[in-house]
Design an enzyme around this catalytic site. Structure first.
Site, short mmCIF file in Angstrom:
data_model
loop_
_atom_site.label_atom_id
_atom_site.label_comp_id
_atom_site.label_asym_id
_atom_site.label_seq_id
_atom_site.Cartn_x
_atom_site.Cartn_y
_atom_site.Cartn_z
N ARG A 141 15.35 43.54 48.20
CA ARG A 141 15.41 44.78 47.43
C ARG A 141 16.80 44.97 46.85
NH1 ARG A 141 13.35 50.57 49.08
NH2 ARG A 141 14.00 50.00 51.15
N HIS A 152 5.19 43.33 61.00
CA HIS A 152 6.62 43.02 60.97
C HIS A 152 7.36 44.19 60.34
CE1 HIS A 152 10.17 40.67 61.15
NE2 HIS A 152 10.30 40.52 59.87
O1 TXD Z 1 10.80 37.12 59.78
C1 TXD Z 1 10.62 37.21 58.60
N1 TXD Z 1 9.40 37.14 58.10
C2 TXD Z 1 11.78 37.41 57.69
C3 TXD Z 1 11.50 37.47 56.28
C4 TXD Z 1 13.09 37.04 58.13
C5 TXD Z 1 14.08 36.85 57.21
C6 TXD Z 1 13.88 36.95 55.78
N2 TXD Z 1 12.60 37.50 55.44
C7 TXD Z 1 12.21 37.46 54.01
O2 TXD Z 1 12.18 36.12 53.54
C8 TXD Z 1 13.15 38.18 53.07
O3 TXD Z 1 12.92 39.56 53.08
C9 TXD Z 1 12.77 37.53 51.75
O4 TXD Z 1 11.58 38.11 51.24
C10 TXD Z 1 12.48 36.08 52.15
C11 TXD Z 1 13.62 35.12 51.89
O5 TXD Z 1 14.78 35.55 52.54
P1 TXD Z 1 16.17 34.78 52.30
O6 TXD Z 1 17.19 35.44 53.16
O7 TXD Z 1 15.97 33.32 52.40
O8 TXD Z 1 16.44 35.18 50.76
P2 TXD Z 1 17.33 34.42 49.70
O9 TXD Z 1 18.53 33.80 50.33
O10 TXD Z 1 17.52 35.40 48.60
O11 TXD Z 1 16.39 33.24 49.19
C12 TXD Z 1 15.25 33.42 48.43
C13 TXD Z 1 15.18 32.27 47.44
C14 TXD Z 1 16.32 32.29 46.39
O12 TXD Z 1 17.04 31.08 46.43
C15 TXD Z 1 15.56 32.47 45.08
O13 TXD Z 1 16.17 31.79 43.99
C16 TXD Z 1 14.21 31.87 45.43
O14 TXD Z 1 13.94 32.34 46.73
N3 TXD Z 1 13.13 32.24 44.53
C17 TXD Z 1 12.16 31.38 44.19
N4 TXD Z 1 11.93 30.11 44.57
C18 TXD Z 1 10.86 29.50 44.04
N5 TXD Z 1 10.00 30.11 43.20
C19 TXD Z 1 10.19 31.40 42.82
N6 TXD Z 1 9.33 32.00 41.99
C20 TXD Z 1 11.30 32.09 43.33
N7 TXD Z 1 11.79 33.33 43.16
C21 TXD Z 1 12.91 33.42 43.91
#
Ligand code: TXD
Length: 307
Positions: free
Chosen positions: A81, A174
């Site tokens: 967010r 969660h």
């Molecule tokens: O326990 C759990 N379920 C959670 C969930 C614990 C930790 C994080 N949690 C959730 O996982 C968090 O709220 C996010 O929704 C995801 C990913 O967390 P993260 O910390 O890894 O976020 P980042 O570092 O922002 O990484 C997300 C990546 C980033 O590199 C973007 O460029 C990429 O996702 N991204 C994509 N990749 C492929 N395809 C698409 N469309 C895309 N959009 C964004």
């Protein structure tokens, strides 16, 4: 060698690759929309393998063709967010991302099992299952391992015992309404309420529920990644090694615990085909009521999805 593709090479995705590479469990592919990011992280990780004497192969790509023939697809892609963004905006954006990632990954790996991490977790699992037209066995969400591990860590710290001796079970959605089952949790078989005074136990439950927020507040940007990524590695190992390991995971409810048509955190047995079965605890009235409250929250978010 089995093959695992991780969609989203951000903090959790790349760290999951790190934990997985150390286990020498599978060849790994990192996919992200950002150019160079998955390639750079994959190459760096690959170059670490000679130092730790592991033969895990790691590649990064912006193209799903690299994921061809994966046994497991891990989806961590999504946005966090941002200021000015409502929770609803976030849900809509991540729904779109998870939908497209599931579709694209399935084209190259029609038989893969999906492990989902993207938030809001329980709803994003629902999106993946519906978008992919997948049977429930093949979509499993990670949340409960992390929440249970947090509780285990806090209990171990409080009692000065090894984390290995501490078994905790956190069920439910969660979110802050998750359900730490103190009656079923124990240290070397001794129930927690025999070991800890009520106020200490309540404080641990509270800290567990707010565990994600505690890390976010400390980091100031981003959220937890070491522990969520370690949880992904544990799930991947349980599945690929066909361990039949029971872990708290978010799975699609078909009547278990009186719940239907939502993903919800329950003890789930995992094997080579994904979900083997849901384990049902006998719950008392209070536990049932807490679980139902948590389910109502998940139901609300899931019902609002724009599929
Ligand atoms: O326990 C759990 N379920 C959670 C969930 C614990 C930790 C994080 N949690 C959730 O996982 C968090 O709220 C996010 O929704 C995801 C990913 O967390 P993260 O910390 O890894 O976020 P980042 O570092 O922002 O990484 C997300 C990546 C980033 O590199 C973007 O460029 C990429 O996702 N991204 C994509 N990749 C492929 N395809 C698409 N469309 C895309 N959009 C964004």
């Amino acid at each position: 060698m089995a093959k695992i593709s991780i969609i989203g090479a951000g903090m959790t995705g790349a760290t999951a690759a790190h934990w997985l590479a150390e286990r020498e469990l599978a060849d790994l592919v990192l996919v992200d929309v950002v150019e160079g990011l998955p390639q750079g992280k994959a190459l760096d990780l690959l170059e670490a393998m000679p130092i730790i004497n592991k033969d895990s192969h790691v590649v990064g790509s912006n193209d799903y063709a690299a994921t061809e023939g994966s046994d497991l697809i891990v989806i961590t892609a999504g946005l966090a967010r941002k200021p000015g963004m409502s929770r609803e905006d976030l849900v809509n954006t991540n729904t779109d991302i998870v939908k497209k990632a599931t579709d694209a990954a399935l084209k190259h790996s029609p038989n893969a099992i999906f492990v989902i991490l993207t938030n809001p977790l329980d709803s994003m699992c629902y999106v993946a299952m519906k978008a992919g037209g997948l049977p429930r066995q093949r979509v499993i969400g990670q949340a409960g391992i992390l929440d249970s591990a947090r509780m285990r860590a806090f209990v171990a710290m409080e009692l000065g015992v090894s984390v290995e001796n501490v078994a905790c079970y956190v069920l439910g959605g969660h979110g802050d309404s998750m359900v730490p089952l103190t009656r079923h949790s124990n240290v070397a078989g001794v129930p927690l309420d025999k070991l800890l005074p009520a106020d200490k136990l309540a404080a641990i439950v509270d800290r567990t529920r707010k565990g994600g927020g505690e890390i976010v507040a400390l980091l100031k940007q981003g959220s937890a990644f070491y522990a969520p990524a370690a949880a992904i590695a544990q799930m991947a190992e349980a599945i690929l090694k066909d361990k039949n390991l029971i872990l708290p995971c978010s799975v699609y409810m078909q009547g278990e615990y009186g719940l239907t048509d939502i993903f919800f955190g329950v003890p789930a047995q995992l094997g080579i085909k994904g979900l083997v079965k849901v384990i049902e605890y006998e719950l008392n009235a209070e536990e049932k009521a807490t679980l139902e409250r948590s389910a109502a929250e998940v139901r609300e978010t899931t019902a609002a999805l724009k599929l």
